[in-house]
Design an enzyme around this catalytic site. Structure first.
Site, PDB file in Angstrom:
ATOM      1  CG  HIS A 162      -0.365   0.312   2.513  1.00 54.14           C
ATOM      2  ND1 HIS A 162       0.364  -0.618   3.228  1.00 54.14           N
ATOM      3  CD2 HIS A 162      -0.352   1.445   3.259  1.00 54.14           C
ATOM      4  CE1 HIS A 162       0.778  -0.074   4.354  1.00 54.14           C
ATOM      5  NE2 HIS A 162       0.358   1.184   4.404  1.00 54.14           N
ATOM      6  CG  ASP A 163       2.560   3.402   2.939  1.00 53.99           C
ATOM      7  OD1 ASP A 163       1.680   4.105   2.407  1.00 53.99           O
ATOM      8  OD2 ASP A 163       2.714   3.319   4.162  1.00 53.99           O
ATOM      9  CE  LYS A 212       4.106   6.891   3.274  1.00 49.96           C
ATOM     10  NZ  LYS A 212       3.938   6.648   4.720  1.00 49.96           N
ATOM     11  CG  HIS A 224       2.337   7.831  -0.570  1.00 46.94           C
ATOM     12  ND1 HIS A 224       1.725   8.811   0.172  1.00 46.94           N
ATOM     13  CD2 HIS A 224       1.782   6.656  -0.171  1.00 46.94           C
ATOM     14  CE1 HIS A 224       0.856   8.246   0.999  1.00 46.94           C
ATOM     15  NE2 HIS A 224       0.866   6.941   0.820  1.00 46.94           N
ATOM     16  CG  HIS A 276      -3.669   3.646   1.352  1.00 47.82           C
ATOM     17  ND1 HIS A 276      -2.962   3.737   0.161  1.00 47.82           N
ATOM     18  CD2 HIS A 276      -2.833   4.125   2.314  1.00 47.82           C
ATOM     19  CE1 HIS A 276      -1.774   4.235   0.398  1.00 47.82           C
ATOM     20  NE2 HIS A 276      -1.665   4.489   1.699  1.00 47.82           N
ATOM     21  CG  HIS A 277      -3.620   8.165   2.580  1.00 54.52           C
ATOM     22  ND1 HIS A 277      -3.568   8.235   3.962  1.00 54.52           N
ATOM     23  CD2 HIS A 277      -2.444   7.613   2.185  1.00 54.52           C
ATOM     24  CE1 HIS A 277      -2.411   7.752   4.370  1.00 54.52           C
ATOM     25  NE2 HIS A 277      -1.710   7.363   3.316  1.00 54.52           N
ATOM     26  CG  ASP A 319      -2.067   3.323   6.598  1.00 58.82           C
ATOM     27  OD1 ASP A 319      -0.958   2.983   7.050  1.00 58.82           O
ATOM     28  OD2 ASP A 319      -2.233   4.348   5.918  1.00 58.82           O
TER      29      ASP A 319
END
Length: 378
Positions: free
Chosen positions: A55-56, A59, A84, A108-109, A137
């Protein structure tokens, strides 16, 4: 093998910041706990776990100076952080091994009320997989130690989840997670390196794992060199501020903002080599006190020190000694006579904001500079 290599990549990204070590693994495990309560089958759970691990992934393109900044991000820096999600989705646009991975990485944000990023999706417009990972998260972020704050106590986390149910988070998914928390069912394997339970690892995969390990070891070695200022031998601003901010979470002490006076005059009259010599002189002097304080070069003619567990009298003795030694040593080089140092000092308590203490030490230095230089003040 491809799935495992991608998971290894997500782990290497976390190596950029010790505070996020194991984050992707934990988010994947928490997501599975939620989805199991929703009645998903094992194939769906396995797919969610693989996708959440990544998911990240975006970054990897975010500068370390922003990811590891100990103080509040500026609007511009936060806008870079938000990228990201889009970067990660683009990285994975051609991946067909894992269903729903792009929507998790990209969304996801997003917030349930439509005020999230990057697409401003609202409610059920947000893909279900992304809504699950959003809760997992956020929980891991709140329950983990971060450079800019301590982990939150369990009762505070529950309160935050309750307060943000229906605004930041999907209310149904939040209720499921709260139920798991209250029933003490949030238990996962903490070994974030256990990517597979298959002990029969093919020889080719062992070689590939070693290859990645060697690359990361080389990167870490290079990173260590990058964290040192070549001229003075002191840590650079980014590394120094991170280390000091971390130490301030555990110790009271004194933050010292130190400035070289008249460096421009020396550069203008005698050249930049003379300016380099006086900076190196001060850097070497400050290194002599590395057992008593943390020191870094902020850049140019500015330095930052933190003296943990020291009272005002002992700090005064150390700073006075530094000033005296500097004045003695500069006299050995006729071109450095104009140089002097000034310092602003601020006494900090455990848990004080690094950003606020930094600002107050800086303001104290400004006071000294406006009142004659070549001195220090608390």
């Amino acid at each position: 093998m491809s799935l495992q290599l991608m998971q290894m990549l997500s782990t290497t990204i976390e190596a950029k910041d010790e505070y996020t070590k194991g984050h992707s693994h934990r988010v994947a495990e928490y997501s599975v706990l939620i989805a199991r309560e929703l009645g998903w089958n094992e194939k769906e759970l396995s797919n969610l776990k693989n996708a959440a691990h990544l998911h990240d992934i975006g970054k990897i393109a975010i500068p370390d100076t922003i990811l590891n900044k100990p103080s509040k991000l500026s609007e511009e820096e936060f806008s870079i952080i938000k990228e990201h999600t889009i970067i990660g989705a683009n990285i994975l646009k051609n991946i067909s091994l894992i269903d729903h991975v792009q929507e998790i990485v990209r969304n996801h944000h997003e917030r349930y009320d439509g005020n999230g990023y990057p697409d401003g999706l609202k409610g059920k417009e947000i893909p279900l997989h992304a809504r699950i990972v959003a809760v997992a998260d956020s929980y891991d972020a709140m329950s983990s130690q971060r450079i800019y704050r301590n982990q939150l106590p369990p009762e505070k986390i529950i309160q935050e989840l309750e307060n943000n149910k229906g605004t930041q988070f999907d209310p149904e998914i939040t209720d499921i997670f709260l139920k798991l928390l209250r029933e003490d069912r949030i238990h996962i394997k903490e070994d974030h390196l256990s990517i597979t339970e298959n002990t029969q690892i093919p020889e080719a995969e062992i070689e590939m794992s070693q290859f990645i390990s060697d690359i990361m070891s080389t990167i870490r070695t290079q990173k260590t060199k990058e964290n040192l200022d070549f001229l003075t031998g002191l840590p650079t601003r980014n590394k120094g501020e991170q280390t000091i901010a971390q130490l301030m979470k555990r110790h009271s002490g004194c933050l010292v903002f130190m400035d070289m006076d008249n460096l421009k005059t020396i550069n203008d009259i005698y050249g930049h080599k003379a300016g380099d010599r006086v900076l190196k002189l001060l850097g070497n002097l400050l290194l002599e006190y590395s057992s008593e304080c943390l020191v870094c070069r902020l850049g140019g003619d500015e330095f930052l020190l933190f003296m943990p567990n020291a009272d005002q009298n002992s700090i005064t003795e150390v700073i006075t000694a530094i000033f005296k030694k500097f004045n003695t040593r500069k006299e050995q080089d006729p071109e450095l006579h104009a140089a002097s140092i000034s310092a602003g000092l601020y006494m900090c308590n455990i848990g004080d904001s690094f950003d606020e203490c930094y600002t107050k030490a800086d303001k104290t230095l400004y006071f000294v500079k406006q009142n004659g230089k070549s001195d220090f003040s608390f």
